[in-house]
Design a protein around this motif. Sequence first.
Motif, PDB file in Angstrom:
ATOM      1  N   UNK A 241      -8.114   5.567   7.675  1.00 24.56           N
ATOM      2  CA  UNK A 241      -7.909   7.459   7.976  1.00 24.56           C
ATOM      3  C   UNK A 241      -7.505   7.579   7.127  1.00 24.56           C
ATOM      4  N   UNK A 242      -5.883   6.947   6.953  1.00 22.99           N
ATOM      5  CA  UNK A 242      -4.638   7.462   5.478  1.00 22.99           C
ATOM      6  C   UNK A 242      -5.122   6.679   4.443  1.00 22.99           C
ATOM      7  N   UNK A 243      -5.973   5.992   4.497  1.00 13.86           N
ATOM      8  CA  UNK A 243      -5.678   5.443   2.202  1.00 13.86           C
ATOM      9  C   UNK A 243      -7.005   6.714   1.874  1.00 13.86           C
ATOM     10  N   UNK A 282      -2.833  18.889  10.038  1.00 12.86           N
ATOM     11  CA  UNK A 282      -2.600  18.103   8.411  1.00 12.86           C
ATOM     12  C   UNK A 282      -2.126  16.719   9.408  1.00 12.86           C
ATOM     13  N   UNK A 283      -2.081  15.398   8.772  1.00 10.79           N
ATOM     14  CA  UNK A 283      -2.242  13.997   8.768  1.00 10.79           C
ATOM     15  C   UNK A 283      -1.823  13.257   6.899  1.00 10.79           C
ATOM     16  N   UNK A 284      -1.485  12.831   6.761  1.00 11.10           N
ATOM     17  CA  UNK A 284      -0.411  11.727   5.925  1.00 11.10           C
ATOM     18  C   UNK A 284      -1.462  10.819   5.052  1.00 11.10           C
ATOM     19  N   UNK A 285      -2.465  10.851   4.147  1.00  7.53           N
ATOM     20  CA  UNK A 285      -2.819  10.158   3.621  1.00  7.53           C
ATOM     21  C   UNK A 285      -1.956   8.978   2.569  1.00  7.53           C
ATOM     22  N   UNK A 286      -1.817   7.847   2.282  1.00  3.74           N
ATOM     23  CA  UNK A 286      -0.925   7.092   1.889  1.00  3.74           C
ATOM     24  C   UNK A 286      -1.066   5.819   1.184  1.00  3.74           C
ATOM     25  N   UNK A 287      -0.488   5.731   0.312  1.00  2.00           N
ATOM     26  CA  UNK A 287      -1.118   4.547  -0.881  1.00  2.00           C
ATOM     27  C   UNK A 287      -0.186   2.820  -0.513  1.00  2.00           C
ATOM     28  N   UNK A 289       0.138   0.205  -1.049  1.00  2.00           N
ATOM     29  CA  UNK A 289       0.978  -0.828  -2.189  1.00  2.00           C
ATOM     30  C   UNK A 289       2.224  -0.140  -1.630  1.00  2.00           C
ATOM     31  N   UNK A 290       3.026   0.734  -1.747  1.00  2.00           N
ATOM     32  CA  UNK A 290       4.122   1.215  -1.544  1.00  2.00           C
ATOM     33  C   UNK A 290       4.377   1.936  -0.059  1.00  2.00           C
ATOM     34  N   UNK A 291       3.136   2.318  -0.170  1.00  2.00           N
ATOM     35  CA  UNK A 291       3.230   2.600   1.788  1.00  2.00           C
ATOM     36  C   UNK A 291       3.843   4.650   2.282  1.00  2.00           C
ATOM     37  N   UNK A 292       4.003   4.764   0.512  1.00  2.00           N
ATOM     38  CA  UNK A 292       4.481   6.472   0.587  1.00  2.00           C
ATOM     39  C   UNK A 292       3.498   7.243   1.036  1.00  2.00           C
ATOM     40  N   UNK A 293       3.824   8.040   0.841  1.00  2.00           N
ATOM     41  CA  UNK A 293       2.915   9.996   1.537  1.00  2.00           C
ATOM     42  C   UNK A 293       1.521   9.688  -0.210  1.00  2.00           C
ATOM     43  N   UNK A 294       0.797   9.937  -0.215  1.00  2.00           N
ATOM     44  CA  UNK A 294       0.689  10.703  -1.784  1.00  2.00           C
ATOM     45  C   UNK A 294       0.077  12.246  -1.086  1.00  2.00           C
ATOM     46  N   UNK A 295      -0.102  12.433   0.257  1.00  2.00           N
ATOM     47  CA  UNK A 295      -0.370  13.963   0.225  1.00  2.00           C
ATOM     48  C   UNK A 295      -0.817  13.933   1.716  1.00  2.00           C
TER      49      UNK A 295
END
Length: 638
Positions: A241-243, A282-287, A289-295
């Motif tokens: 769900x975080x993708x 709100x909750x985070x979507x993360x990439x 590839x690097x674990x970074x929060x996208x939005x």
Amino acid sequence: RQAKKVIGVQDDLKLTVNAIKVLEARYLLKDENGNVIETPRQMFERTARYLALVDIFYEDDIYDKEGKQKERKIDVEEKPEFLSIWEFNMLKRAFTYFSKEGYMKVDFSYVLDSLKSKWDKIERVKNKFAEVMLHRKYVPNSPTLMNANTKLGQLSACFVLPVPDSIEGIFNAVKYAAMIHKSGGGTGFSFSRLRPKGDIVASTMGVASGPLSFMRVFDVATDVIKQGGKRRGANMGVLSVHHPDILEFITSKDSENKVLSNFNISVAVTDEFMDALLRDDYYPLRNPRNGEEVKRIKARQVWDLIITQAWKTGDPGVIFIDEVNRKHPVKHLGEIESTNPCGEQPLLPYESCNLGSINLSLFVENGKIKWDDLRDTVHTAVHFMDNVIDANNYPLPQVAEMTRRSRKIGLGVMGWAEMLIKLGIPYDSEEAVELAEKVMKFINEESHRASMKLAEKRGVFPAWEGSEWWKKGMKIRNATTTTIAPTGTISIIAGTSSSIEPLFAIAFIRRVLDGQELLEVNPLFEEIMKREGLYSEELMHKVAETGSVQHIDDVPENIKRLFRTAHDIDPVWHVRMQAAFQKYVDNAVSKTVNLRHDASISDVEDTYILAWKLKCKGITIYRDGSKNVQVIYKGTKT
Ligand code: TTP
Ligand code: GDP
Ligand code: 5AD
């Protein structure tokens, strides 16, 4: 290819016509011209014997429980006459593994000699295995029946494969899946490691296509190999769900074109997400590839989309992935990201699991449960399934290695609805939910006991140290022992209701191949109606119009109460039943929560939330008449 000739299929097993049809089409061995060359009895005996042979490896003079790393030679080229070529190969394969791991005191020729001299013992085990199958008290999953003592030799129904974030990794997974489908197994994947659509690709300075594009490749590959395999391929696709691509994933099956029709899809929902949902946050979507929060997005927005799509198409389901990992007894081996296609078996990447189910409807006599008989059957089933792990011809070395580390097996049930009817207990009642817990607790505890007994002789599973069992000081042979599978085909073979599902229809019309129409009535209903002197063909045809007896005046109230179908039963009871079984199941429960066509979107939401509250590991619904094309065809009504 149609079976041309049937030799002796009509043996004394009292199989239903449908069971015989299913067996002839895909289970009974055929010669090169497509002629069936064994009877159902021979099929069960072939399977029993193949699995009994494994016991020779655990004789005291052969097996070294401590595992003192010695090389043992296979210097036998010639197959002894009393073994088939596939039995001989299976024994060689298992021996190679056992010697490599240091569990053998002897050479292969000694094993073969022992087989001969200890044949009485093997025969006794074979008879024990055959007895439960011939009476259909216990039936192993389809690949075991199809492939025991054959060239394929692949015995498991469930696999999970990793999908790494590289072209090579992705296409290896496609290839591995094809090999597994060919042998009758189903595959599950998490696509959560793939970088999102539009992300960068370093070496080419190009743009990544994202998980959904690659899922289409798996889908087409599955389609293409379906003609040659034992059964058509089936997949589970999971996305966290975080993708960042989660919204596209959720709507991916909502199309007029049959996209991803070889996939069931499920969203892996985390505690973090559910917390945000309850706080309307709100909750985070993360990439990945690097674990970074996208939005950050509103949890409610994603949840509403999941629910709406499930209402519309049946997909996606959800997996409560943190609950799955909390309950996982071998956490030290890694994190679970996916299940097999029907959701009942969470597995680590490259793990496989063999399933088998006990036919509960046979364990009622004079309105009472036959607990002793049930206990014996559980112990026999666990013994059988532990042997499957050794006998199996794994489609990949990685799968062999991972599976043998945890030695997971999944014993489940079928015929639950029929057991309840025989006991006079309505499915949608407190009494049924209580009994579900009692029966499954019994099976679960007995299966653990059986596995511990095996551990005394055979040793604990290799990854035992560090597991939850180890922490409790319990020596056990199998990291998990119980799973509730859908039993789509094996319940037809056993001639009972599937899994823990209520009856689907009390009577219906089955269209047979030559265009004839046959009326089929549930045998328990027929029996009760005849006993009451209320049975007539005409009445049954009336029942067959909807499948339900709830609106038929000629059926007495107490019989109506007992014979509620999947659609007559309120979804709350479906979920409560799933949760009751889940409470005493090591793995998970596959359940189709059937909703009526007129169910609302909020009915679906209530169902998903209740499943979460009751600590189910996952949930899916199917609303009657929604356009979803099921991955698994149950083989009925053809
Ligand atoms: P890789 O094959 O690992 O590409 P790379 O090694 O150039 O990338 P990096 O060094 O950045 O890891 O694939 C990486 C991801 O990009 C994987 O998700 C597949 C995807 N991809 C595409 O979608 N299209 C392409 O043409 C390529 C080459 C990769
Ligand atoms: P059964 O043993 O054939 O009755 O199988 P179940 O209906 O109990 O399903 C158990 C598991 O077997 C599923 O979760 C899948 O992993 C796999 N499976 C079931 N049906 C199919 C099928 O038609 N094709 C493939 N490839 N796998 C299947
Ligand atoms: N997750 C888990 N199980 C699923 N099934 C269908 N879709 C999913 C999903 N997304 C299961 C049904 C039924 C079988 C046919 O497949 O619940 O048991």
